[in-house]
Design a protein around this motif. Structure first.
Motif, PDB file in Angstrom:
ATOM      1  N   LEU A  19      36.724 101.312  69.577  1.00 60.18           N
ATOM      2  CA  LEU A  19      37.004 101.388  68.152  1.00 60.18           C
ATOM      3  C   LEU A  19      36.034 100.433  67.467  1.00 60.18           C
ATOM      4  N   LEU A  20      35.062 100.994  66.769  1.00 66.92           N
ATOM      5  CA  LEU A  20      34.013 100.207  66.107  1.00 66.92           C
ATOM      6  C   LEU A  20      34.357 100.058  64.640  1.00 66.92           C
ATOM      7  N   LYS A  21      34.294  98.835  64.142  1.00 68.76           N
ATOM      8  CA  LYS A  21      34.541  98.557  62.729  1.00 68.76           C
ATOM      9  C   LYS A  21      33.262  97.986  62.134  1.00 68.76           C
ATOM     10  N   GLY A  22      32.963  98.401  60.910  1.00 67.97           N
ATOM     11  CA  GLY A  22      31.766  97.926  60.226  1.00 67.97           C
ATOM     12  C   GLY A  22      32.046  97.664  58.765  1.00 67.97           C
ATOM     13  N   GLY A  23      31.067  97.069  58.114  1.00 70.32           N
ATOM     14  CA  GLY A  23      31.177  96.801  56.682  1.00 70.32           C
ATOM     15  C   GLY A  23      31.158  98.084  55.875  1.00 70.32           C
ATOM     16  N   GLU A  24      31.276  97.949  54.554  1.00 70.18           N
ATOM     17  CA  GLU A  24      31.380  99.114  53.675  1.00 70.18           C
ATOM     18  C   GLU A  24      30.159 100.025  53.763  1.00 70.18           C
ATOM     19  N   ALA A  25      28.961  99.455  53.881  1.00 65.05           N
ATOM     20  CA  ALA A  25      27.733 100.249  53.867  1.00 65.05           C
ATOM     21  C   ALA A  25      27.339 100.747  55.262  1.00 65.05           C
TER      22      ALA A  25
END
Length: 184
Positions: free
Chosen positions: A91-97
């Motif tokens: 499960l990869l989480k990233g910033g808005e962009a």
């Protein structure tokens, strides 16, 4: 005139008595063990040692560009390995962009045996979830690296199997200030 042997002394030659062989046994065992050790050292390849270990060690401390990029994009990951060690889900989480790539590359490096290293290509399932099948060799400790196909960013961590089948990955907090400020 020939004197008779004293009582209690043996008339056997030295090689027929036990004590000289007992004294010779220690050094003989050491010589045999030395020959076996030399044979093992000469006939096996140590894949852990790099020929230019000093240069490679310095490079490890200099190459933080991919870590800085992961930090700037706000990346973190939760890695889950199935109980039978046959599948992995991330499960990869990233910033808005952040734009999720179609694939990720997962490397599990064995601490001592390079032939047991595992490389898997994880497919994007949607919503930041990636998964793949893998053949995980039996080892209690792995060095794990997750990166995009273009090798622009990376996340890395150590995974000890006895701590469970799930672990987190995030950019390191101790990136040198000169590297972090240069990349911003």
């Amino acid at each position: 005139m020939i004197t008779p042997p004293a009582s209690g002394s043996s008339s056997l030659p030295w090689y027929r008595q036990g004590w000289p062989w007992l004294l010779i046994l220690g050094p003989a065992v050491v010589v045999v063990a030395g020959v076996i050790t030399f044979w093992l050292a000469a006939s096996t390849d140590d894949t852990v040692v790099n020929d230019d270990y000093y240069k490679r060690g310095k490079e490890i401390h200099l190459d933080h560009k991919r870590d800085v990029l992961a930090l700037k994009q706000g990346l973190s990951a939760q890695v889950m390995v199935s109980e039978d060690n046959a599948a992995v889900r991330v499960l990869l989480k990233g910033g808005e962009a952040f734009v999720f790539p179609d694939q990720l590359h997962l490397s599990l490096a064995h601490p001592t045996l390079a032939d047991r290293d595992i490389h898997a290509v994880l497919q994007h399932q949607g919503g930041g979830i990636y998964q793949a099948r893998l053949q995980l060799a039996s080892a209690a400790h792995w060095y794990v690296q997750l990166q995009d196909p273009k090798q622009g960013w990376r996340l890395h961590n150590e995974w000890k199997l006895d701590e469970g089948h799930a672990f987190s990955m995030a950019p390191p907090n101790d990136i040198p200030a000169t590297e972090g400020s240069a990349a911003q």
